[in-house]
Design a protein around this motif. Structure first.
Motif, PDB file in Angstrom:
ATOM      1  N   ARG A 176       0.800  -1.125  -0.044  1.00 31.20           N
ATOM      2  CA  ARG A 176       0.071  -0.174   0.171  1.00 31.20           C
ATOM      3  C   ARG A 176       0.811   1.113   0.048  1.00 31.20           C
ATOM      4  O   ARG A 176       0.502   2.198  -0.583  1.00 31.20           O
ATOM      5  CB  ARG A 176      -0.795  -0.098   1.157  1.00 31.20           C
ATOM      6  N   ASN A 177       1.862   1.448   0.882  1.00 34.72           N
ATOM      7  CA  ASN A 177       2.754   2.536   0.757  1.00 34.72           C
ATOM      8  C   ASN A 177       3.458   2.691  -0.381  1.00 34.72           C
ATOM      9  O   ASN A 177       3.790   3.776  -0.727  1.00 34.72           O
ATOM     10  CB  ASN A 177       3.757   2.145   1.971  1.00 34.72           C
ATOM     11  N   GLU A 178       3.971   1.621  -1.087  1.00 37.12           N
ATOM     12  CA  GLU A 178       4.721   1.766  -2.391  1.00 37.12           C
ATOM     13  C   GLU A 178       3.698   2.175  -3.550  1.00 37.12           C
ATOM     14  O   GLU A 178       4.089   3.176  -4.263  1.00 37.12           O
ATOM     15  CB  GLU A 178       5.292   0.211  -2.838  1.00 37.12           C
ATOM     16  N   GLN A 179       2.407   1.773  -3.577  1.00 36.06           N
ATOM     17  CA  GLN A 179       1.546   2.439  -4.204  1.00 36.06           C
ATOM     18  C   GLN A 179       1.311   3.887  -3.996  1.00 36.06           C
ATOM     19  O   GLN A 179       1.159   4.695  -4.928  1.00 36.06           O
ATOM     20  CB  GLN A 179       0.154   1.565  -4.122  1.00 36.06           C
ATOM     21  N   ALA A 180       1.360   3.941  -2.651  1.00 36.82           N
ATOM     22  CA  ALA A 180       0.837   5.466  -2.300  1.00 36.82           C
ATOM     23  C   ALA A 180       2.198   6.385  -2.721  1.00 36.82           C
ATOM     24  O   ALA A 180       2.053   7.313  -3.139  1.00 36.82           O
ATOM     25  CB  ALA A 180       1.008   5.684  -0.832  1.00 36.82           C
ATOM     26  N   MET A 181       3.393   5.729  -2.929  1.00 40.94           N
ATOM     27  CA  MET A 181       4.717   6.511  -3.220  1.00 40.94           C
ATOM     28  C   MET A 181       4.856   6.640  -4.963  1.00 40.94           C
ATOM     29  O   MET A 181       4.935   7.966  -5.141  1.00 40.94           O
ATOM     30  CB  MET A 181       5.910   5.783  -2.839  1.00 40.94           C
ATOM     31  N   LYS A 182       4.069   5.768  -5.400  1.00 39.43           N
ATOM     32  CA  LYS A 182       4.035   5.853  -6.952  1.00 39.43           C
ATOM     33  C   LYS A 182       2.838   6.880  -7.243  1.00 39.43           C
ATOM     34  O   LYS A 182       3.133   7.809  -8.128  1.00 39.43           O
ATOM     35  CB  LYS A 182       3.531   4.540  -7.632  1.00 39.43           C
ATOM     36  N   ASP A 183       1.810   6.866  -6.581  1.00 37.47           N
ATOM     37  CA  ASP A 183       0.775   8.102  -6.749  1.00 37.47           C
ATOM     38  C   ASP A 183       1.458   9.321  -6.421  1.00 37.47           C
ATOM     39  O   ASP A 183       0.928  10.462  -7.210  1.00 37.47           O
ATOM     40  CB  ASP A 183      -0.332   7.703  -5.884  1.00 37.47           C
ATOM     41  N   ALA A 184       2.182   9.622  -5.253  1.00 39.33           N
ATOM     42  CA  ALA A 184       2.827  10.851  -4.935  1.00 39.33           C
ATOM     43  C   ALA A 184       3.449  11.218  -6.039  1.00 39.33           C
ATOM     44  O   ALA A 184       3.709  12.227  -6.531  1.00 39.33           O
ATOM     45  CB  ALA A 184       3.385  10.493  -3.802  1.00 39.33           C
ATOM     46  N   ARG A 185       4.495  10.349  -6.581  1.00 39.92           N
ATOM     47  CA  ARG A 185       5.357  10.817  -7.694  1.00 39.92           C
ATOM     48  C   ARG A 185       4.308  11.248  -9.034  1.00 39.92           C
ATOM     49  O   ARG A 185       5.017  12.050  -9.619  1.00 39.92           O
ATOM     50  CB  ARG A 185       6.235   9.784  -8.162  1.00 39.92           C
ATOM     51  N   SER A 186       3.525  10.463  -9.318  1.00 45.65           N
ATOM     52  CA  SER A 186       2.643  10.858 -10.384  1.00 45.65           C
ATOM     53  C   SER A 186       1.936  12.213 -10.141  1.00 45.65           C
ATOM     54  O   SER A 186       1.838  12.974 -11.080  1.00 45.65           O
ATOM     55  CB  SER A 186       1.689   9.775 -10.582  1.00 45.65           C
ATOM     56  N   LEU A 187       1.531  12.502  -9.005  1.00 44.97           N
ATOM     57  CA  LEU A 187       0.873  13.638  -8.765  1.00 44.97           C
ATOM     58  C   LEU A 187       1.948  14.825  -8.805  1.00 44.97           C
ATOM     59  O   LEU A 187       1.649  15.997  -9.230  1.00 44.97           O
ATOM     60  CB  LEU A 187       0.221  13.415  -7.270  1.00 44.97           C
ATOM     61  N   LEU A 188       3.026  14.449  -8.034  1.00 46.81           N
ATOM     62  CA  LEU A 188       4.097  15.635  -8.466  1.00 46.81           C
ATOM     63  C   LEU A 188       4.551  15.874  -9.700  1.00 46.81           C
ATOM     64  O   LEU A 188       4.843  17.112 -10.018  1.00 46.81           O
ATOM     65  CB  LEU A 188       5.496  14.915  -7.679  1.00 46.81           C
ATOM     66  N   ALA A 189       4.435  14.830 -10.573  1.00 47.71           N
ATOM     67  CA  ALA A 189       4.888  15.199 -11.921  1.00 47.71           C
ATOM     68  C   ALA A 189       3.822  16.038 -12.581  1.00 47.71           C
ATOM     69  O   ALA A 189       3.765  16.858 -13.531  1.00 47.71           O
ATOM     70  CB  ALA A 189       4.852  13.783 -12.746  1.00 47.71           C
TER      71      ALA A 189
END
Length: 447
Positions: A176-189
């Motif tokens: 879940r946290n790895e998915q949240a990190m991917k989402d955070a990077r996507s939102l940052l982009a």
């Protein structure tokens, strides 16, 4: 292809085929683990041997009522022959003089068979009864070890299950946290999240890895403990087939007479009851030392003497006797009195221990029932908590993706979900452990 290449390839194949096949994991359910432990546990094997030794003590006690037969042989060489004294008048000496004569041969042989049969010995009956009680007490002690082995194996099995479940829970949290990190990077982009959110997601992921490493190692440790308790080789690979499962309808609460049932079923109580009876027999056994002992005795003996060792020229006259032997104890330095008092004190100790054990059993039954009920209530509460935490996490995740909730809110929701699931698993583990302990307390560990 050249011949030496063919030989080299054949050698490689033969070496590969000669390698030992990897060990196959042994599938284990809780029931099969208990069965294996009852076969292989070394503590139980020692207790079984102790029972066999107690059985031999009965044979020993009965042997005191049987005749004793012994054979003896003796050879003596006399550099100076034996001397006999006769009145001097036999050889012309004065009345007050003694004449000495060397008699017998230089070589003497003596052999015989002696028999003794007890006719009256007051302690024999008490000794036999004491040995029988000791055998029964030893059997109850073996049952006590058996119950402990069953309980320890079940607890060790549950320890592996809870550790494996906690490891899976942390791995799910990592996903879940790895998915949240991917989402955070996507939102940052996309410019919809800050770099701080990405850093927080990364830190959350990395903080989980040490716990996963610890739990992975703990799984192996708990498996090692389980294998040691079962008596398996530590190098053997085991694969547990059961899982932490709660069945609300499986538990049947004991009746109002649970304490009385426990007292009647517990091997510890039976062992102390037998020990108390054994101490009473020990008093009778020590008291019997004051009584006279009557035995029938007999001896058949052959003897010969000569000045040479040509045995075929020896004469072997026989002599024999039969009779009764009475042994009446008069004074033994107060040893018998002291031993009787020691046996009386041992009986008093066993009586006190028995009363104390019954009170301990009463407390154990009450505490174990309370623990089972408390863990059942916790399971019911945590089931609702997990449902609410899952819903809260999904809502917070969706709100975070929409930019409504903060990354900190998502971290709190994920942590709450992980903690709720962990508490639920712990409640199930505590319930199963409490039921295992309750079975032991009630004496329901027969297998």
């Amino acid at each position: 292809m050249k011949p030496h290449y063919i030989s080299f390839i054949s050698l490689i194949f033969s070496l590969v085929n000669s390698l030992p096949a990897p060990a196959q994991p042994r599938p284990l359910t809780m029931q099969s683990a208990v069965r294996l432990a009852l076969e292989k546990n070394r503590d139980l094997q020692v207790a079984t041997l102790e029972t066999a030794k107690a059985t031999e003590k009965i044979r020993e006690a009965r042997s005191y009522a049987l005749p004793t037969v012994s054979a003896s042989a003796q050879y003596l060489y006399f550099p100076l022959k034996q001397v006999s004294f006769l009145p001097g008048s036999f050889v012309g000496l004065g009345e007050n003089d003694l004449a000495t004569f060397r008699v017998g041969g230089s070589n003497a042989f003596l052999g015989g068979v002696a028999v003794s049969q007890p006719l009256f010995q007051a302690g024999i009956g008490s000794g036999i009864r004491a040995a029988q009680l000791l055998e029964n007490a030893s059997a109850e002690e073996r049952n006590e070890v058996r119950a402990s082995v069953v309980t320890e194996v079940k607890k060790a099995y549950l320890d592996v299950l809870i550790t494996q479940a906690q490891l899976r829970l942390q791995q799910q949290s990592l996903v879940r946290n790895e998915q949240a990190m991917k989402d955070a990077r996507s939102l940052l982009a996309q410019g919809r999240a800050s770099r701080v959110d990405t850093l927080r997601a990364f830190v959350s992921v990395e903080n989980l890895r040490p716990e996963i490493i610890r739990l992975t190692n703990q799984v192996e440790i708990t498996k090692t403990v389980l294998k040691r308790t079962m008596g398996l080789d530590e190098r053997e690979i085991v694969d547990l087939q059961d899982s932490l499962h709660y069945d609300s309808g499986a538990f049947v609460a004991p009746g109002a007479d649970a304490f009385l049932d426990a007292v009647q079923a517990r091997p510890e109580v039976h062992r102390l009851e037998l020990t108390e009876k054994l101490n009473r027999e020990q008093i009778a056994l020590q008291t019997a030392e004051r009584a006279p002992k009557l035995s029938a005795i007999g001896l058949l003996q052959a003897q010969a003497q000569a000045n040479h060792l040509r045995l075929d020229h020896y004469n072997w006259p026989l002599s024999s006797y039969i009779g009764l032997q009475l042994n009446v104890p008069i004074f033994s330095g107060f040893r018998t009195v002291s031993r009787i008092q020691q046996a009386v004190i041992s009986r008093q100790q066993s009586e006190t221990q028995l009363l104390n054990l019954k009170e301990v059993v009463r407390a154990q039954v009450k505490i174990s029932l309370s623990n089972v009920e408390e863990s059942r209530l916790r399971i019911a509460t945590q089931q609702q908590t997990v449902t609410v935490a899952e819903l809260g996490y999904r809502i917070t995740r969706d709100r975070w993706k929409q930019g409504i909730a903060s990354r900190l809110d998502l971290s709190d929701a994920e942590l709450s979900l992980t903690q709720a699931k962990s508490n639920y698993l712990q409640a199930i583990y505590d319930y199963l452990t409490a039921t295992v302990e309750l079975d032991k307390v009630l004496g329901h560990t027969a297998f």
